[in-house]
Design a protein around this motif. Structure first.
Motif, PDB file in Angstrom:
ATOM      1  N   ALA A 160       0.315-119.516 -13.577  1.00 52.47           N
ATOM      2  CA  ALA A 160       0.631-118.978 -12.259  1.00 52.47           C
ATOM      3  C   ALA A 160       0.961-120.138 -11.331  1.00 52.47           C
ATOM      4  O   ALA A 160       0.328-121.193 -11.396  1.00 52.47           O
ATOM      5  N   VAL A 161       1.978-119.938 -10.486  1.00 53.40           N
ATOM      6  CA  VAL A 161       2.333-120.943  -9.475  1.00 53.40           C
ATOM      7  C   VAL A 161       2.278-120.270  -8.112  1.00 53.40           C
ATOM      8  O   VAL A 161       2.871-119.208  -7.901  1.00 53.40           O
ATOM      9  N   ARG A 162       1.541-120.898  -7.208  1.00 53.52           N
ATOM     10  CA  ARG A 162       1.384-120.371  -5.858  1.00 53.52           C
ATOM     11  C   ARG A 162       1.566-121.513  -4.876  1.00 53.52           C
ATOM     12  O   ARG A 162       0.880-122.519  -4.945  1.00 53.52           O
ATOM     13  N   MET A 163       2.535-121.374  -3.972  1.00 53.11           N
ATOM     14  CA  MET A 163       2.831-122.407  -2.974  1.00 53.11           C
ATOM     15  C   MET A 163       3.017-123.783  -3.628  1.00 53.11           C
ATOM     16  O   MET A 163       2.438-124.782  -3.224  1.00 53.11           O
ATOM     17  N   HIS A 164       3.838-123.806  -4.684  1.00 54.91           N
ATOM     18  CA  HIS A 164       4.202-125.030  -5.408  1.00 54.91           C
ATOM     19  C   HIS A 164       3.042-125.685  -6.152  1.00 54.91           C
ATOM     20  O   HIS A 164       3.149-126.816  -6.603  1.00 54.91           O
ATOM     21  N   GLU A 165       1.921-124.985  -6.281  1.00 54.72           N
ATOM     22  CA  GLU A 165       0.768-125.531  -7.006  1.00 54.72           C
ATOM     23  C   GLU A 165       0.395-124.574  -8.133  1.00 54.72           C
ATOM     24  O   GLU A 165       0.514-123.365  -7.987  1.00 54.72           O
ATOM     25  N   PHE A 166      -0.100-125.133  -9.252  1.00 54.79           N
ATOM     26  CA  PHE A 166      -0.616-124.274 -10.322  1.00 54.79           C
ATOM     27  C   PHE A 166      -1.868-123.557  -9.828  1.00 54.79           C
ATOM     28  O   PHE A 166      -2.658-124.105  -9.070  1.00 54.79           O
ATOM     29  N   ASP A 167      -2.020-122.329 -10.280  1.00 55.34           N
ATOM     30  CA  ASP A 167      -3.104-121.462  -9.822  1.00 55.34           C
ATOM     31  C   ASP A 167      -3.684-120.794 -11.078  1.00 55.34           C
ATOM     32  O   ASP A 167      -2.947-120.539 -12.036  1.00 55.34           O
ATOM     33  N   PRO A 168      -4.991-120.500 -11.132  1.00 57.84           N
ATOM     34  CA  PRO A 168      -5.497-119.779 -12.316  1.00 57.84           C
ATOM     35  C   PRO A 168      -4.769-118.434 -12.460  1.00 57.84           C
ATOM     36  O   PRO A 168      -4.567-117.740 -11.458  1.00 57.84           O
ATOM     37  N   PRO A 169      -4.355-118.058 -13.673  1.00 57.44           N
ATOM     38  CA  PRO A 169      -3.583-116.819 -13.843  1.00 57.44           C
ATOM     39  C   PRO A 169      -4.263-115.564 -13.297  1.00 57.44           C
ATOM     40  O   PRO A 169      -3.592-114.626 -12.889  1.00 57.44           O
ATOM     41  N   LEU A 170      -5.617-115.566 -13.271  1.00 55.89           N
ATOM     42  CA  LEU A 170      -6.335-114.401 -12.738  1.00 55.89           C
ATOM     43  C   LEU A 170      -6.723-114.602 -11.267  1.00 55.89           C
ATOM     44  O   LEU A 170      -7.386-113.757 -10.680  1.00 55.89           O
ATOM     45  N   GLY A 171      -6.293-115.728 -10.680  1.00 57.61           N
ATOM     46  CA  GLY A 171      -6.762-116.112  -9.351  1.00 57.61           C
ATOM     47  C   GLY A 171      -6.259-115.268  -8.193  1.00 57.61           C
ATOM     48  O   GLY A 171      -7.039-114.831  -7.353  1.00 57.61           O
ATOM     49  N   HIS A 172      -4.965-115.052  -8.110  1.00 61.87           N
ATOM     50  CA  HIS A 172      -4.374-114.350  -6.960  1.00 61.87           C
ATOM     51  C   HIS A 172      -3.313-113.353  -7.423  1.00 61.87           C
ATOM     52  O   HIS A 172      -2.117-113.556  -7.168  1.00 61.87           O
ATOM     53  N   PRO A 173      -3.706-112.274  -8.098  1.00 63.80           N
ATOM     54  CA  PRO A 173      -2.709-111.325  -8.614  1.00 63.80           C
ATOM     55  C   PRO A 173      -1.782-110.830  -7.502  1.00 63.80           C
ATOM     56  O   PRO A 173      -2.248-110.423  -6.441  1.00 63.80           O
ATOM     57  N   GLY A 174      -0.478-110.902  -7.757  1.00 66.88           N
ATOM     58  CA  GLY A 174       0.503-110.414  -6.793  1.00 66.88           C
ATOM     59  C   GLY A 174       0.931-111.457  -5.784  1.00 66.88           C
ATOM     60  O   GLY A 174       1.970-111.309  -5.141  1.00 66.88           O
ATOM     61  N   GLU A 175       0.132-112.530  -5.639  1.00 68.53           N
ATOM     62  CA  GLU A 175       0.478-113.571  -4.662  1.00 68.53           C
ATOM     63  C   GLU A 175       0.947-114.853  -5.329  1.00 68.53           C
ATOM     64  O   GLU A 175       1.310-115.810  -4.656  1.00 68.53           O
ATOM     65  N   ALA A 176       0.919-114.896  -6.658  1.00 69.46           N
ATOM     66  CA  ALA A 176       1.401-116.064  -7.404  1.00 69.46           C
ATOM     67  C   ALA A 176       2.458-115.605  -8.397  1.00 69.46           C
ATOM     68  O   ALA A 176       2.443-114.470  -8.855  1.00 69.46           O
ATOM     69  N   ASP A 177       3.372-116.507  -8.705  1.00 68.12           N
ATOM     70  CA  ASP A 177       4.394-116.199  -9.709  1.00 68.12           C
ATOM     71  C   ASP A 177       3.786-116.432 -11.090  1.00 68.12           C
ATOM     72  O   ASP A 177       3.245-117.506 -11.358  1.00 68.12           O
ATOM     73  N   LEU A 178       3.851-115.429 -11.938  1.00 69.81           N
ATOM     74  CA  LEU A 178       3.278-115.525 -13.285  1.00 69.81           C
ATOM     75  C   LEU A 178       4.408-115.717 -14.294  1.00 69.81           C
ATOM     76  O   LEU A 178       5.402-114.981 -14.259  1.00 69.81           O
ATOM     77  N   THR A 179       4.279-116.717 -15.144  1.00 71.11           N
ATOM     78  CA  THR A 179       5.285-116.945 -16.183  1.00 71.11           C
ATOM     79  C   THR A 179       4.578-117.411 -17.450  1.00 71.11           C
ATOM     80  O   THR A 179       3.379-117.687 -17.439  1.00 71.11           O
ATOM     81  N   SER A 180       5.345-117.518 -18.535  1.00 73.32           N
ATOM     82  CA  SER A 180       4.848-118.231 -19.714  1.00 73.32           C
ATOM     83  C   SER A 180       6.033-118.868 -20.409  1.00 73.32           C
ATOM     84  O   SER A 180       7.182-118.490 -20.169  1.00 73.32           O
ATOM     85  N   HIS A 181       5.758-119.846 -21.262  1.00 74.31           N
ATOM     86  CA  HIS A 181       6.833-120.556 -21.952  1.00 74.31           C
ATOM     87  C   HIS A 181       7.589-119.610 -22.891  1.00 74.31           C
ATOM     88  O   HIS A 181       6.990-118.738 -23.516  1.00 74.31           O
ATOM     89  N   VAL A 182       8.881-119.840 -22.984  1.00 72.68           N
ATOM     90  CA  VAL A 182       9.727-119.031 -23.868  1.00 72.68           C
ATOM     91  C   VAL A 182       9.750-119.664 -25.253  1.00 72.68           C
ATOM     92  O   VAL A 182       9.944-120.879 -25.398  1.00 72.68           O
ATOM     93  N   ASP A 183       9.533-118.835 -26.262  1.00 77.62           N
ATOM     94  CA  ASP A 183       9.589-119.280 -27.663  1.00 77.62           C
ATOM     95  C   ASP A 183      11.040-119.133 -28.137  1.00 77.62           C
ATOM     96  O   ASP A 183      11.478-118.048 -28.518  1.00 77.62           O
ATOM     97  N   PHE A 184      11.787-120.248 -28.084  1.00 77.93           N
ATOM     98  CA  PHE A 184      13.208-120.178 -28.427  1.00 77.93           C
ATOM     99  C   PHE A 184      13.439-119.951 -29.919  1.00 77.93           C
ATOM    100  O   PHE A 184      14.442-119.354 -30.302  1.00 77.93           O
ATOM    101  N   GLU A 185      12.515-120.396 -30.764  1.00 79.71           N
ATOM    102  CA  GLU A 185      12.659-120.113 -32.200  1.00 79.71           C
ATOM    103  C   GLU A 185      12.629-118.603 -32.437  1.00 79.71           C
ATOM    104  O   GLU A 185      13.408-118.061 -33.227  1.00 79.71           O
ATOM    105  N   ASP A 186      11.726-117.916 -31.735  1.00 83.03           N
ATOM    106  CA  ASP A 186      11.606-116.464 -31.880  1.00 83.03           C
ATOM    107  C   ASP A 186      12.870-115.764 -31.370  1.00 83.03           C
ATOM    108  O   ASP A 186      13.393-114.842 -32.019  1.00 83.03           O
TER     109      ASP A 186
END
Length: 366
Positions: A256-282
């Motif tokens: 999770a990224v919130r205000m340009h800082e990493f944030d715990p994924p469960l920290g601020h639901p809806g107020e942080a951007d949630l992403t994960s790495h893309v598996d390009f092999e898949d």
């Protein structure tokens, strides 16, 4: 601190039991009331993160160069559809169109441009950014609405925002990772009941220690399949650029990224951007399994340098004052530089085409 969406998710869990990481991811980004993309302005300096097109015009220009090259390699068909899925603020498309018009007037004059965007607010921003091309551009809320015809697709940071499933190694094998409530009623990760087909796991899963995580995204595979179906029906090339890895492996990449800082994924639901790495092999396996030609996958830095970003930067900086030249150089370093934590290494570029054509800067795949 809790958020409105956090309270809503807790209520859902209290009523129905733990939810999967996939469902949590989807709620965080797309909940109609409190989802991140419904309520925030994620892009740019004032948002939570800066995407490559916002760093410098050079990024979109190189994508434009690639699009022209692909069109030429496919035999320069008339009436092309240039499609961007998830066009952000429209910055990348504006930079692409400037280059396409300069390098390939026949392509520019005969093609139509199609932006696949679900957010009304972002559409408004895109319309402002691209007002010079009014009449040439159509907006669609669904990829399937793009009219028939030879298709060139660009997708920058599309796949990382599509939810993943996570599985955690337990004494009884890999189990789906869930989001539940701890003793204090706060959100916490837990192992669920559902398992995973061992054939989907990489390497030696039995040697993985307890707590090891594996990620898979049927939703990303489904989007890739829709792109492949389109190219098989009408011919063309698709380019995907995203934060991710070239080889399938174990590990937790939910962030999770919130205000340009990493944030715990469960920290601020809806107020942080949630992403994960893309598996390009898949993604590549999905495309090849669908009968497409894999042009290849590269680090973003190698992709941009192979397309001429250094030469273009030199031309942009010619006869400029030192400060401007330094800004251009810094942008190139940020986009194409290799090394720990640099976009040039963290981001990958992958292209697929149908029928098969060899495309620079990818090396032919045997």
């Amino acid at each position: 601190m809790t958020t409105a969406l956090g309270e809503k998710i807790k209520a859902i869990i209290q009523a129905n039991g733990p939810i999967s990481v996939t469902d949590y991811f989807s709620l965080c980004l797309a909940d109609p009331q409190y989802g991140y993309y419904r309520t925030r302005e994620p892009f740019g300096r004032s948002g939570d993160f800066v995407t490559a097109p916002e760093v410098s015009q050079l990024f979109g220009e190189m994508i434009g160069v690639f699009v022209v090259h692909a069109w030429q390699r496919h035999g320069a068909p008339a009436g092309a559809r240039l499609v961007e899925i998830g066009p952000g603020r429209g910055t990348m498309m504006a930079d692409m169109l400037r280059v396409i018009e300069r390098l390939a007037a026949p392509l520019f004059e005969n093609m139509t441009v199609h932006l696949v965007e679900t957010s009304e607010r972002l559409r408004d921003i895109q319309q402002q950014t691209l007002h010079a091309h009014e009449g040439k551009i159509s907006w669609h809320s669904d990829f399937e609405e793009v009219p028939p015809g030879f298709t060139l697709i660009a997708a920058n940071e599309l796949f990382d925002a599509i939810p993943i499933r996570q599985f955690v190694k337990t004494p009884t094998g890999f189990r789906e990772r869930m989001v539940g409530l701890d003793i204090d009623g706060e959100l916490t990760f837990a192992a669920g009941i559902a398992g995973i087909d061992p054939a989907l796991l990489p390497g030696l899963p039995q040697a993985a220690p307890a707590g090891t995580l594996f990620e898979i995204s049927p939703a990303r595979q489904a989007v890739m399949m829709r792109i492949c179906d389109r190219l098989k029906a009408f011919g063309g090339t698709a380019l995907a650029i995203d934060y991710g890895h070239l080889v399938t492996g174990f590990g937790d990449t939910l962030q999770a990224v919130r205000m340009h800082e990493f944030d715990p994924p469960l920290g601020h639901p809806g107020e942080a951007d949630l992403t994960s790495h893309v598996d390009f092999e898949d993604l590549a396996k999905t495309a090849v399994g669908a009968g497409l030609h894999l042009n290849g996958a590269l680090h973003q830095g190698d992709f941009l340098i192979g397309l001429g970003i250094l030469e273009r930067a030199a031309a942009l900086g010619r006869d400029r004052e030192p400060r401007t030249r330094q800004i251009i150089q810094d942008a190139v370093d940020r986009l194409a530089g290799s090394g720990e934590g640099r976009m040039g290494e963290l981001f990958k570029a992958m292209a697929v085409s149908y029928p098969a054509v060899d495309l620079m800067p990818f090396r032919p795949v045997d």
